[in-house]
Every structure is written in C-alpha cells, then in structure tokens.
Design a protein around this motif. Structure first.
Motif, PDB file in Angstrom:
ATOM      1  N   PRO A 162       0.805  -1.226   0.000  1.00  0.00           N
ATOM      2  CA  PRO A 162       0.000   0.000   0.000  1.00  0.00           C
ATOM      3  C   PRO A 162       0.836   1.273   0.000  1.00  0.00           C
ATOM      4  N   TYR A 163       2.163   1.119   0.039  1.00  0.00           N
ATOM      5  CA  TYR A 163       3.044   2.274   0.195  1.00  0.00           C
ATOM      6  C   TYR A 163       3.357   2.931  -1.149  1.00  0.00           C
ATOM      7  N   THR A 164       3.307   4.241  -1.178  1.00  0.00           N
ATOM      8  CA  THR A 164       3.688   4.957  -2.390  1.00  0.00           C
ATOM      9  C   THR A 164       5.217   5.008  -2.472  1.00  0.00           C
ATOM     10  N   LYS A 165       5.710   5.255  -3.670  1.00  0.00           N
ATOM     11  CA  LYS A 165       7.158   5.369  -3.852  1.00  0.00           C
ATOM     12  C   LYS A 165       7.705   6.556  -3.070  1.00  0.00           C
ATOM     13  N   GLN A 166       6.937   7.616  -2.977  1.00  0.00           N
ATOM     14  CA  GLN A 166       7.383   8.787  -2.216  1.00  0.00           C
ATOM     15  C   GLN A 166       7.480   8.461  -0.731  1.00  0.00           C
ATOM     16  N   TYR A 167       6.521   7.692  -0.227  1.00  0.00           N
ATOM     17  CA  TYR A 167       6.544   7.313   1.186  1.00  0.00           C
ATOM     18  C   TYR A 167       7.795   6.496   1.500  1.00  0.00           C
ATOM     19  N   ILE A 168       8.099   5.511   0.648  1.00  0.00           N
ATOM     20  CA  ILE A 168       9.284   4.670   0.875  1.00  0.00           C
ATOM     21  C   ILE A 168      10.557   5.492   0.729  1.00  0.00           C
ATOM     22  N   THR A 169      10.581   6.372  -0.258  1.00  0.00           N
ATOM     23  CA  THR A 169      11.748   7.244  -0.447  1.00  0.00           C
ATOM     24  C   THR A 169      12.008   8.076   0.793  1.00  0.00           C
ATOM     25  N   ASP A 170      10.956   8.693   1.329  1.00  0.00           N
ATOM     26  CA  ASP A 170      11.109   9.509   2.538  1.00  0.00           C
ATOM     27  C   ASP A 170      11.600   8.669   3.702  1.00  0.00           C
TER      28      ASP A 170
END
Length: 286
Positions: free
Chosen positions: A64-72
């Motif tokens: 469910p995680y966005t790429k931006q969330y994982i990047t942050d």
C-alpha cells in the motif's frame, strides 16, 4: 544505537520485532531490494522501487506504500543512522497470516548499515566462480523476482565459498545460462557484449540495466540472447553485476581460465563508465 524503519516508524534495532505469524518469516512470502548510497544519495532508487512494485503486483504481495513514502522513509533512516556510504535493504512481506485478507497489514522493514565493499584485489585480479549444481525451473513463479525465498541461493553461494569461489552461476533446466546467486552475468566475445534474456527467466537487475544503458550510450554492441556453456567457456571476458559489486570481473570458471586470465578491457571500460555515472547521480541533491 542503530535504527531501522519498521512499519511506519524509526525504531532502535534491538527493539524491532515482527509477529511470529508473519508470512515472510513462515513462508518466505515477501520481496526485498538491496540498495547502495553514496554521499547520502541512493543510487537508482526509482529503478529499485519500480521493480518492487512490479513484483508485488505479479506475486500478490500487499504494497500500500507509495514510492514517495518509501523514499522519505529511506532518507529518514540514513539521516538517523548518520550514514553517507551505505548498504540498504528494504523487505516487504504480506504481514501476519492470522489476519483476514481484508485486514492483513504488510510488514515493511528498511535497514541501513555502513557499506563494506568487495576486496580491491577482486577488481584487480578478477574472481573465480563455479557452476551451480542446481537448476532454475522455467515454470517457477518466483524466478525473475527478488523474493525472500532465497534459501537455494544461499546454499549455492555457500558451496561456492567452500570452494573459495566468489559466486556460482546458475543454468536453467534446459541448459541455458541464467545468472549468479546474487548477480547478473555478462560475456564478451570479439568486443560484443552478451547477456541472457530477461525471459530466461532472470532477475531484472538494476546494475544489469545500468550496464545495458551504458552500452547503448557508448555504441558498445549489446546482444541479449540464449547463452549456453560453450558460450561461457569460449568468452574473451566474463563479469558479474549487482549494485554493491557494480562490475566484478571473472578470470576463472572452476579450473577454466577466462581469456588470458586477466581482467579484460571491456570490464575495465564499463567499470569506469559505471563509476562515473554512479558518482554523478549521487552528487545530485535529493
């Protein structure tokens, strides 16, 4: 104290835990990515996250995680551990088995440690590899994906290390060259670069993709095709790739000497290109 990112927060490593019912722990139902940073910038992060997303969809891993969330999360972890040149691992599993599919929450774990590079003599002198005694099954659904079901790879790599070899090369059940336990493989013959097709199946390595892009940009002829043992043994050069090792030359395949037994010009050229691109990308501000 070293920190990890686990399920939405940074936590000290000795306090991090997952449920005993986690599907990744019980059944290897998960994915992982190994990444490398320089100057606190993660190399080819978009490629890693694209591959994670693709495999999650293909293997029904809940993401469910966005790429931006994982990047942050990755950059928060690097900052928390005060790391610049690091080896990172992201692990995503389907979470606890005890929950219903509707309620099942995945487990997301990201770790970051100081980079321990391969010995410099590996690059100066090349390494020895062995032929893996096991075979890749063409119909196995996890091949071509970086899953946590890695036990057969670890066994093969351990057998290689017992023989003082750096890697073991896998073949398919129909005798095609595939990949290493933790790497992709390239051959050089008459100044042409060869590598197995993605559909062999092999892992779509991030460093493999980088080498293919380097070849295209620098007018180096690249051929992706089915390769066999005779192609391997008749090659002028052979080398391995992954984001940690980058380009690792092979000078011996068991008792067989590759080319003249020295690191070849193509491997040296590609490593120079790779290093330059790696450093350039990791100079950019996040």
């Amino acid at each position: 104290m070293e920190k990890v990112f686990l399920n939405d927060k940074l936590i000290e490593i000795d306090k991090a835990c997952i449920p005993v019912t986690d599907s990744g722990f019980l059944y290897g139902a998960g994915l992982f990515e190994t990444m490398r940073s320089l100057n606190s910038v993660v190399f080819a992060l978009t490629d890693h996250l694209d591959r994670l997303s693709f495999s999650a969809r293909a293997l029904s891993i809940n993401n469910p995680y966005t790429k931006q969330y994982i990047t942050d999360a990755i950059y928060k972890l690097l900052q928390a551990n005060k790391l610049t040149d690091a080896r990172l691992r992201l692990t995503l599993t389907n979470g606890p088995m005890s929950q219903s599919n509707e309620q099942q929450k995945p487990t997301l774990l990201i770790t970051a440690t100081k980079l321990q590079p391969y010995p410099s003599e590996y690059y100066m002198n090349g390494v020895t590899v062995v032929l893996c005694p096991f075979r890749q099954n063409l119909g196995e659904p996890i091949y071509g994906h970086k899953t946590t079901s890695y036990f057969s790879r670890i066994i093969a790599l351990s057998l290689a290390h017992q023989k003082r070899a750096a890697e073991a090369l896998w073949f398919t059940v129909d005798n095609r060259l595939a990949e290493g336990c933790i790497s992709n493989v390239f051959l050089v013959k008459d100044s042409v670069l060869y590598t197995p097709l993605i559909g062999t199946p092999i892992l779509a390595g991030v460093a493999r993709k980088t080498v293919c892009q380097i070849a295209l940009k620098n007018s180096i002829k690249l051929v992706e095709k089915d390769l066999y043992i005779n192609d391997l043994l008749s090659a002028d050069e052979v080398f391995l790739t992954n984001v940690i090792m980058q380009i690792l030359p092979i000078t011996k395949i068991e008792k067989h000497t590759v080319g003249g037994g020295e690191v070849g010009p193509m491997a040296k050229k590609l490593q120079n290109y790779f290093t330059a691109g790696f450093e350039e990308q990791c100079r950019k501000v996040k």
